[in-house]
Design a protein around this motif. Structure first.
Motif, PDB file in Angstrom:
ATOM      1  N   LYS A 106      11.088  51.219  -1.090  1.00  0.00           N
ATOM      2  CA  LYS A 106       9.812  50.650  -1.544  1.00  0.00           C
ATOM      3  C   LYS A 106      10.080  49.300  -2.205  1.00  0.00           C
ATOM      4  N   VAL A 107       9.229  48.337  -1.896  1.00  0.00           N
ATOM      5  CA  VAL A 107       9.317  47.014  -2.500  1.00  0.00           C
ATOM      6  C   VAL A 107       7.991  46.723  -3.188  1.00  0.00           C
ATOM      7  N   GLU A 108       8.053  46.172  -4.395  1.00  0.00           N
ATOM      8  CA  GLU A 108       6.833  45.836  -5.138  1.00  0.00           C
ATOM      9  C   GLU A 108       6.991  44.422  -5.689  1.00  0.00           C
ATOM     10  N   ALA A 109       5.991  43.595  -5.455  1.00  0.00           N
ATOM     11  CA  ALA A 109       6.009  42.227  -5.978  1.00  0.00           C
ATOM     12  C   ALA A 109       4.987  42.126  -7.111  1.00  0.00           C
ATOM     13  N   PHE A 110       5.417  41.568  -8.238  1.00  0.00           N
ATOM     14  CA  PHE A 110       4.498  41.404  -9.367  1.00  0.00           C
ATOM     15  C   PHE A 110       5.082  40.382 -10.323  1.00  0.00           C
ATOM     16  N   ASP A 111       4.215  39.821 -11.176  1.00  0.00           N
ATOM     17  CA  ASP A 111       4.644  38.833 -12.169  1.00  0.00           C
ATOM     18  C   ASP A 111       5.364  39.532 -13.316  1.00  0.00           C
ATOM     19  N   LEU A 112       6.523  38.987 -13.674  1.00  0.00           N
ATOM     20  CA  LEU A 112       7.281  39.575 -14.769  1.00  0.00           C
ATOM     21  C   LEU A 112       8.099  38.497 -15.461  1.00  0.00           C
ATOM     22  N   GLU A 113       7.932  38.383 -16.769  1.00  0.00           N
ATOM     23  CA  GLU A 113       8.759  37.484 -17.580  1.00  0.00           C
ATOM     24  C   GLU A 113       9.792  38.319 -18.329  1.00  0.00           C
ATOM     25  N   ASN A 130      -2.885  52.422 -11.227  1.00  0.00           N
ATOM     26  CA  ASN A 130      -1.904  52.940 -10.256  1.00  0.00           C
ATOM     27  C   ASN A 130      -0.729  53.666 -10.901  1.00  0.00           C
ATOM     28  N   TRP A 131      -0.956  54.218 -12.103  1.00  0.00           N
ATOM     29  CA  TRP A 131       0.071  55.094 -12.671  1.00  0.00           C
ATOM     30  C   TRP A 131       0.079  56.407 -11.885  1.00  0.00           C
ATOM     31  N   ILE A 132       1.153  57.191 -12.022  1.00  0.00           N
ATOM     32  CA  ILE A 132       1.250  58.434 -11.244  1.00  0.00           C
ATOM     33  C   ILE A 132       1.440  59.645 -12.164  1.00  0.00           C
ATOM     34  N   GLN A 133       0.859  60.762 -11.753  1.00  0.00           N
ATOM     35  CA  GLN A 133       1.059  62.098 -12.341  1.00  0.00           C
ATOM     36  C   GLN A 133       0.541  62.248 -13.769  1.00  0.00           C
ATOM     37  N   GLU A 143       6.982  56.457 -14.225  1.00  0.00           N
ATOM     38  CA  GLU A 143       6.296  55.255 -13.736  1.00  0.00           C
ATOM     39  C   GLU A 143       7.272  54.186 -13.236  1.00  0.00           C
ATOM     40  N   ILE A 144       8.339  53.950 -13.994  1.00  0.00           N
ATOM     41  CA  ILE A 144       9.230  52.834 -13.663  1.00  0.00           C
ATOM     42  C   ILE A 144       9.972  53.062 -12.348  1.00  0.00           C
ATOM     43  N   PRO A 145      10.544  54.257 -12.084  1.00  0.00           N
ATOM     44  CA  PRO A 145      11.163  54.461 -10.779  1.00  0.00           C
ATOM     45  C   PRO A 145      10.167  54.408  -9.612  1.00  0.00           C
ATOM     46  N   SER A 146       8.883  54.607  -9.920  1.00  0.00           N
ATOM     47  CA  SER A 146       7.853  54.491  -8.885  1.00  0.00           C
ATOM     48  C   SER A 146       7.351  53.054  -8.747  1.00  0.00           C
ATOM     49  N   LEU A 147       7.981  52.146  -9.484  1.00  0.00           N
ATOM     50  CA  LEU A 147       7.676  50.705  -9.424  1.00  0.00           C
ATOM     51  C   LEU A 147       6.211  50.407  -9.752  1.00  0.00           C
ATOM     52  N   VAL A 148       5.692  51.075 -10.769  1.00  0.00           N
ATOM     53  CA  VAL A 148       4.342  50.785 -11.245  1.00  0.00           C
ATOM     54  C   VAL A 148       4.419  49.491 -12.062  1.00  0.00           C
ATOM     55  N   GLY A 202       2.576  47.619 -14.087  1.00  0.00           N
ATOM     56  CA  GLY A 202       2.198  47.556 -15.500  1.00  0.00           C
ATOM     57  C   GLY A 202       3.190  48.254 -16.403  1.00  0.00           C
ATOM     58  N   SER A 203       3.784  49.348 -15.921  1.00  0.00           N
ATOM     59  CA  SER A 203       4.745  50.078 -16.751  1.00  0.00           C
ATOM     60  C   SER A 203       6.009  49.258 -16.951  1.00  0.00           C
ATOM     61  N   ILE A 204       6.430  48.540 -15.941  1.00  0.00           N
ATOM     62  CA  ILE A 204       7.637  47.715 -16.060  1.00  0.00           C
ATOM     63  C   ILE A 204       7.365  46.523 -16.973  1.00  0.00           C
ATOM     64  N   ARG A 205       6.211  45.905 -16.805  1.00  0.00           N
ATOM     65  CA  ARG A 205       5.854  44.750 -17.647  1.00  0.00           C
ATOM     66  C   ARG A 205       5.797  45.164 -19.127  1.00  0.00           C
ATOM     67  N   LEU A 206       5.194  46.326 -19.385  1.00  0.00           N
ATOM     68  CA  LEU A 206       5.050  46.777 -20.774  1.00  0.00           C
ATOM     69  C   LEU A 206       6.391  47.235 -21.348  1.00  0.00           C
ATOM     70  N   PHE A 207       7.230  47.860 -20.528  1.00  0.00           N
ATOM     71  CA  PHE A 207       8.546  48.271 -21.020  1.00  0.00           C
ATOM     72  C   PHE A 207       9.385  47.045 -21.374  1.00  0.00           C
ATOM     73  N   VAL A 208       9.300  46.011 -20.539  1.00  0.00           N
ATOM     74  CA  VAL A 208      10.026  44.770 -20.852  1.00  0.00           C
ATOM     75  C   VAL A 208       9.505  44.182 -22.164  1.00  0.00           C
ATOM     76  N   ASN A 209       8.198  44.213 -22.381  1.00  0.00           N
ATOM     77  CA  ASN A 209       7.671  43.761 -23.676  1.00  0.00           C
ATOM     78  C   ASN A 209       8.265  44.580 -24.825  1.00  0.00           C
ATOM     79  N   MET A 210       8.334  45.896 -24.636  1.00  0.00           N
ATOM     80  CA  MET A 210       8.816  46.786 -25.687  1.00  0.00           C
ATOM     81  C   MET A 210      10.258  46.472 -26.075  1.00  0.00           C
ATOM     82  N   ILE A 211      11.085  46.124 -25.091  1.00  0.00           N
ATOM     83  CA  ILE A 211      12.493  45.842 -25.392  1.00  0.00           C
ATOM     84  C   ILE A 211      12.709  44.385 -25.803  1.00  0.00           C
TER      85      ILE A 211
END
Length: 221
Positions: free
Chosen positions: A1-8, A146-149, A201-206, A208-217
């Motif tokens: 799976k490939v997902e394209a999204f904006d991420l700083e 598009n979160w899962i479960q 969420e992150i292994p499913s390449l969601v 928003g979850s990746i963007r927010l996790f990066v903010n958290m760290i």
């Protein structure tokens, strides 16, 4: 799976990851350009924790990393001296006690009542101006799509007044939880406890979850 999204991702961000063996979020952080080191027992007990901007504890880490509880004061001192500590969800039986956090956090019981299972449930930002939602990525309503479960599991029921409750969220027709995403300054650093289900969420390449996790760290005072 490939997902394209904006991420700083902040340049030079160094993260130490304490894996419980139940999640592989560290691998996904590496894929988006974060410098991640898996911390071993000796690193936690004797290593220079200050060399990391952020230390992340994987889900249920206190149960499956026996060195953590004896070394918890080292982790809190790391925060006090300017570190950013991110703790993912625990169950009470994972040797969690409210005093492991710098200000008490009590997990709700029975556990089945303290989770949000509707992945499309509405999420309200309680502190939209908080850096968690603005640096380095601007978080919007679209990031909860598009979160899962599930949304969250084993949410806290009580917490110290020092924490900022960042979101409210609940299953339709049920009460909303406000302890899902808690953060507080402690000394010169920041402590964050989150029961959002990042490990799904992150292994499913969601995105928003990746963007927010990066903010958290990426948080710092």
């Amino acid at each position: 799976k490939v997902e394209a999204f904006d991420l700083e991702v902040p340049k030079g961000l160094k993260v130490g990851y304490v894996s419980s063996g139940f999640d592989n979020i560290d691998q996904y952080l590496q894929q988006v350009g974060v410098d991640v080191t898996k911390l071993e027992e000796k690193d936690i007990q004797f290593g220079d924790l200050s060399s990391y901007d952020t230390i992340v504890l994987g889900i249920r880490a206190y149960a499956f990393r026996p060195e953590l509880i004896p070394s918890n004061q080292r982790l809190l001192s790391y925060v006090e001296n300017g570190g950013n500590l991110v703790v993912q969800y625990h169950k009470p039986e994972d040797k969690w006690s409210p005093g492991l956090a710098p200000y008490p956090i009590k997990i709700g019981e029975p556990l089945i009542k303290w989770r949000v299972t509707d992945e499309n449930s509405k999420v309200t930002l309680l502190a939209p101006d908080h850096p968690m939602f603005n640096y380095p990525n601007k978080i919007t309503d679209a990031d909860w799509n598009n979160w899962i479960q599930d949304r969250s599991a084993y949410n806290p029921a009580e917490w110290g007044k020092e924490y900022t409750a960042l979101i409210s969220n609940g299953d339709p027709g049920e009460k909303e939880f406000t302890g899902t995403f808690l953060t507080a300054p402690y000394g010169k650093g920041i402590y964050t406890y989150s029961s959002l289900v990042w490990y799904r969420e992150i292994p499913s390449l969601v995105p928003g979850s990746i963007r927010l996790f990066v903010n958290m760290i990426s948080q710092h005072q």
